[in-house]
Scaffold this motif. Sequence first.
Motif, PDB file in Angstrom:
ATOM      1  N   GLN A 173       0.827  -1.211   0.000  1.00 49.61           N
ATOM      2  CA  GLN A 173       0.000   0.000   0.000  1.00 49.61           C
ATOM      3  C   GLN A 173       0.858   1.257   0.000  1.00 49.61           C
ATOM      4  OE1 GLN A 173      -3.071   0.316  -0.496  1.00 49.61           O
ATOM      5  NE2 GLN A 173      -4.203  -1.461   0.228  1.00 49.61           N
ATOM      6  N   LEU A 174       1.975   1.250   0.745  1.00 46.34           N
ATOM      7  CA  LEU A 174       2.827   2.440   0.834  1.00 46.34           C
ATOM      8  C   LEU A 174       3.544   2.748  -0.477  1.00 46.34           C
ATOM      9  CD1 LEU A 174       4.473   1.947   4.352  1.00 46.34           C
ATOM     10  CD2 LEU A 174       2.863   3.745   3.692  1.00 46.34           C
ATOM     11  N   PHE A 175       3.951   1.692  -1.202  1.00 44.40           N
ATOM     12  CA  PHE A 175       4.792   1.896  -2.377  1.00 44.40           C
ATOM     13  C   PHE A 175       4.028   1.832  -3.694  1.00 44.40           C
ATOM     14  CE2 PHE A 175       8.558   0.147   0.235  1.00 44.40           C
ATOM     15  CZ  PHE A 175       8.736   1.406   0.798  1.00 44.40           C
ATOM     16  N   THR A 176       2.714   1.782  -3.648  1.00 49.23           N
ATOM     17  CA  THR A 176       1.938   1.795  -4.887  1.00 49.23           C
ATOM     18  C   THR A 176       1.156   3.093  -5.002  1.00 49.23           C
ATOM     19  OG1 THR A 176       0.176   0.595  -3.722  1.00 49.23           O
ATOM     20  CG2 THR A 176       1.642  -0.701  -5.114  1.00 49.23           C
ATOM     21  N   GLY A 177       0.854   3.445  -6.244  1.00 53.57           N
ATOM     22  CA  GLY A 177       0.064   4.651  -6.475  1.00 53.57           C
ATOM     23  C   GLY A 177       0.825   5.918  -6.130  1.00 53.57           C
ATOM     24  N   GLY A 178       0.074   6.987  -5.945  1.00 56.25           N
ATOM     25  CA  GLY A 178       0.687   8.297  -5.709  1.00 56.25           C
ATOM     26  C   GLY A 178       0.759   8.690  -4.255  1.00 56.25           C
TER      27      GLY A 178
END
Length: 332
Positions: free
Chosen positions: A252-257
């Motif tokens: 969750q921390l390293f995906t998306g913006g």
Amino acid sequence: MLPDDNLIVVSSPPHIHSGLSIKKAVFIVILCLIPAVVVGTMVYGFYALSVVLISVISAVLFEQCFEYWHKQGRFITDGTAALTGLLLGLSLPPAIPLWIPAIGGGFAVIIAKHALGGLGFNHLNPALTARAFLMLSFPQIMITSYKSPFHGTLLGLDTITTATPLTLLKNTGYYGTPTGVLEQLHSPEMFKLLFLGNIGGSIGETCKIALIAGGATLLILRIIDYRIVTGYMVSFCLINLILPGRINLLFQLFTGGLLLGVFFMATDWVTSPITPEGRWLFGIGCGLFTALFRYTLEYPEGVTPAILLMNLSVPLLDKIVVWKRSKKWQRN
């Protein structure tokens, strides 16, 4: 009615000044975003760089045209328009048609910035507002304009090339056996790809090292407030630990913006609270809503709606803080 001149009090010198002007602060923020631009170009190619440049040029040109019209030719050189265009460009997919960032840059400056109050008075982050406008106006183009890195796949899994990581997490059954797909998303190789940036996503969010380095620099220089960053990250992590999860926290921390939003969007000086307590509440709200939106909405990314929602709450947060302070002073 104007106040009586005799009631205006000017304190005795010396007046302390930090020495950091808006122009200098904006310049430092732009410098801290350059590593993300460089890595995005290396990962996706020069077309991605042209997307960013078109967004910056569009924002600056529209700002100058607006000022020429309203201020009789006064040219703004504080760099805020360039920063808005840069943030917008970095939040866009790398293969998007070039007329999209051109429209987005104009919308960010004319509608989201000047029409909603102008420099220092706009309530919504201009870059995020423009991104939301583009998502609502051209959803098909925005969703299908992601591309694979030169030496990787769009998802990081060799067999899947038609989804970003967050999109696949929302539709694991569509791309194979849900259990099997989730096991691959949990693999150490996946986290290595996410951290280094050899995976699909928006131009500026691909390399987490570049974003963390830029954000840490801004924190050390105290250009952004640690309360917003800390509140955002802590609440986001706590909510993800509480919610019935299908994926671990690092994913969750390293995906998306998320990191782009935490360090460079939520900390916007104009659209965040002015009180320290309000900044804590603002950051906590951003993290809370980002986690909840990612969990509940069909739209896989929750950063943009979360920060814009909290932007709207800023006047209320500051009023609550001031009201509580006044109550405390009255009791004392």
